[in-house]
Motif scaffolding. Structure first.
Motif, PDB file in Angstrom:
ATOM      1  N   ARG A   1      38.573  75.016   5.140  1.00  0.00           N
ATOM      2  CA  ARG A   1      37.424  75.735   5.260  1.00  0.00           C
ATOM      3  C   ARG A   1      36.850  76.169   6.661  1.00  0.00           C
ATOM      4  O   ARG A   1      36.363  75.255   7.374  1.00  0.00           O
ATOM      5  N   ARG A   2      37.080  77.404   6.955  1.00  0.00           N
ATOM      6  CA  ARG A   2      36.745  77.611   8.394  1.00  0.00           C
ATOM      7  C   ARG A   2      35.765  78.818   8.452  1.00  0.00           C
ATOM      8  O   ARG A   2      35.615  79.819   7.725  1.00  0.00           O
ATOM      9  N   SER A   3      34.731  78.792   9.440  1.00  0.00           N
ATOM     10  CA  SER A   3      33.994  79.807   9.451  1.00  0.00           C
ATOM     11  C   SER A   3      34.006  80.158  11.035  1.00  0.00           C
ATOM     12  O   SER A   3      34.020  79.350  11.906  1.00  0.00           O
ATOM     13  N   LEU A   4      33.900  81.597  11.367  1.00  0.00           N
ATOM     14  CA  LEU A   4      33.628  81.944  12.685  1.00  0.00           C
ATOM     15  C   LEU A   4      32.196  82.856  12.682  1.00  0.00           C
ATOM     16  O   LEU A   4      32.426  83.810  11.934  1.00  0.00           O
ATOM     17  N   SER A   5      31.374  82.484  13.409  1.00  0.00           N
ATOM     18  CA  SER A   5      30.051  83.035  13.366  1.00  0.00           C
ATOM     19  C   SER A   5      29.792  83.385  14.843  1.00  0.00           C
ATOM     20  O   SER A   5      29.886  82.807  15.640  1.00  0.00           O
ATOM     21  N   ALA A   6      29.661  84.859  14.955  1.00  0.00           N
ATOM     22  CA  ALA A   6      29.383  85.100  16.386  1.00  0.00           C
ATOM     23  C   ALA A   6      27.991  85.924  16.321  1.00  0.00           C
ATOM     24  O   ALA A   6      27.452  86.755  15.422  1.00  0.00           O
ATOM     25  N   ASP A   7      27.288  85.889  17.343  1.00  0.00           N
ATOM     26  CA  ASP A   7      26.034  86.499  17.692  1.00  0.00           C
ATOM     27  C   ASP A   7      25.964  87.304  18.878  1.00  0.00           C
ATOM     28  O   ASP A   7      26.100  86.411  19.993  1.00  0.00           O
TER      29      ASP A   7
END
Lengths: 298, 259
Positions: A146-152
């Motif tokens: 379960r991977r997440s990549l969150s960018a702002d």
């Protein structure tokens, strides 16, 4: 004593095998990097935190390449219940490249294990250029990821991010037939959600991939995202560079988010496509060398 | 039929048994409301509802161009992939969450779903498809089927077109159309619109199109049930070739459709 007490709680197939009676030791690694521009406008590492098995290397780079951070996982792979958290912040006006030393291997999880969790957070300040050029993640049979990549991305900041998956190294006889995969992207600009995407497979993943309009013959896939005000202007020239790669590669642009999808029969073909797409974008958008960081050639 | 029967029952019973009167009257009102809800749902999912659905193929036009969709069987494959593992599935789950937020009058939750729905798009053309139809749906529904919740939503999102799955879910919740029926009808309309596109593109006969729609009955029903029990955190797709079709469609030389 502890061992014998824990045995009845294990699933029958595990308790019958003395070699697997002790649950795996889980890793909970983290790395946090914060870059700030100094008085001369140069990018400086302002804060660094690392917790095993995460390690960060800072190699010397060739002329023209941004300062580089290379992530590595000293455990040599991840399995069920393991967690990694990577947080990278490029302050206003900074230029930096973050990459990984090698492919990340996702090994078989034991029944009852929680999925392996990898959370990547990228913050890009106004006027900054940040790259997240991760090498591929190799999924072994019965792995659970379960991977997440969150960018702002703030203001006029720009981001080039790459993630890729290999469904077992077919040349080495590996197969990825069952498991779970949840691979999420969330891209925000000044806090507003601009693009969301999640690839999700579960159960008989070989059958799921073989479904009509699924993965076809592909055993590897990649997603590249470029965020910047010039994203839509880059779409046509990027498509020209991608044309040689055939129907398994395509690009689109939604407002200021440019997206490239790659489906390839194997890892080398996928990596070749990523090199072309990422190289073209960093050259066209960032004025950087087409060549990716040296770890990509090791 | 459903309206007539409770009404007749209420006539025969109001004479004697007082305690039943309010109950029977409620039943008559409920039946009338249910009929109203059904009528609205039929209107909003009709191809004649002016939201421009006919101009979108969700990448199907490229799949036909490439010889991937050539007959009823391959058309059904394409549409099933959209609804079970692609953009239709995403919209179904988002529809359910938008409906629940609107039915609970939770504006913040509804706006969060709206933001996610606009962002959860595989390509610029499928983003256009969702947002243009969503804006058109909200515009015409506010005029023909006004409701304060629709107006409040439109005011909060005055500067941005919100995806169709959200604006229709909002209208269904505001006008008391039951969620299961609303979502079932919504996913049917997605399937029916793609069948219509396929009939024009392949091309297929009208009866072939109806064969396709008949074969998709189970797909739509199962996706409806599954979408109702899927958390937003567990929402994902598994059909990258659909995404590639939609992306390649952007550069297709001769096109009838906008997606």
């Amino acid at each position: 004593m502890i061992l014998t007490m824990s045995l009845p709680m294990l699933p029958p197939e595990l308790s019958s095998s003395p070699l697997r009676a002790v649950p795996h030791q889980r890793v909970d690694g983290a790395a946090r990097l914060v870059y700030r521009g100094d008085a001369d406008g140069r990018t400086r590492l302002a804060d660094l935190y690392q917790r095993a098995p995460c390690r960060v290397l800072f190699p010397d780079v060739d002329a023209g390449q941004p300062p580089q951070a290379v992530m590595l996982t000293t455990s040599g792979g991840l399995t069920g219940g393991d967690r990694l958290s990577l947080q990278i912040e490029a302050g206003a006006g900074c230029t930096l490249t973050a990459t990984t030393q090698a492919a990340e291997k996702l090994y078989r999880a034991l029944p009852g294990d929680a999925p392996t969790r990898i959370d990547i957070g990228l913050r890009v300040g106004d006027g900054a250029w940040a790259e997240w050029l991760a090498q591929e993640t190799i999924l072994f049979d019965r792995s659970q990821l379960r991977r997440s990549l969150s960018a702002d991305v703030a203001g006029s900041g720009r981001l080039l991010a790459v993630e890729s998956l290999v469904f077992g190294r077919t040349a080495m006889g590996e197969r990825y037939d069952s498991g779970t995969l949840h691979d999420a992207w969330r891209i925000r600009c000044d806090g507003r959600l601009m693009w969301a995407d999640t690839l999700r497979l579960g159960g008989d993943v070989a059958a799921a991939r073989a479904q009509p309009f699924g993965f076809g013959t592909a055993h590897a896939c990649a997603t590249l995202v470029y965020v910047g005000a010039d994203a839509s202007a880059l779409l046509a020239p990027l498509r020209e560079r991608l044309a040689v790669l055939g129907g398994g590669v395509a690009a689109t642009c939604i407002e200021r988010v440019l997206i490239v999808r790659v489906l390839a029969d194997d890892a080398p073909a996928m990596r070749a496509a990523v090199r072309i797409a990422a190289g073209a974008l960093r050259a066209m958008a960032g004025g950087l060398p087409v060549r990716l960081p040296k770890v990509w050639d090791c | 039929m459903t309206t007539a029967r409770p009404h007749m029952v209420s006539c025969s019973l109001t004479m004697g048994i007082d305690p039943l009167v309010p109950h029977v009257a409620d039943a008559a009102v409920d039946a009338a409301a249910a009929a109203d809800a059904t009528y609205r749902l039929l209107v909003w999912t009709s191809p004649s509802y002016p939201i421009g659905a006919f101009s979108y193929s969700h990448g199907l036009e490229w799949a036909v161009e490439q010889g991937r969709v050539v007959d009823v069987a391959t058309l059904v494959d394409y549409i099933a992939a959209v609804i079970e593992r692609g953009g239709g599935w995403v919209d179904g789950v988002l529809f359910a969450h938008a409906y629940r937020a609107a039915a609970g009058d939770d504006e913040a939750a509804l706006d969060d779903v709206a933001e996610l729905a606009n962002a959860f798009r595989a390509s610029s053309e499928t983003a256009l498809e969702a947002r243009q139809q969503g804006a058109a749906f909200l515009l015409v529904t506010r005029k023909a089927w006004p409701h304060p919740q629709l107006d409040a939503f439109a005011q909060r999102h005055a500067d941005v077109a919100i995806a169709h799955c959200v604006t229709m879910a909002l209208a269904c919740a505001a006008h008391r159309v039951a969620l299961h029926a609303a979502l079932h009808a919504y996913l049917h309309s997605v399937a029916a619109n793609l069948v219509s596109a396929g009939v024009r593109l392949v091309p297929l006969g009208q009866t072939d199109g109806q064969h396709a729609l008949a074969q998709l009955r189970g797909v739509v029903a199962r996706a409806t049930d599954a979408a109702l029990t899927t958390a937003l955190d567990d929402l994902g797709t598994g059909s990258p070739q659909l995404e590639l079709c939609s992306m390649h469609h952007e550069t297709q030389y001769t096109r009838l459709f906008r997606s």
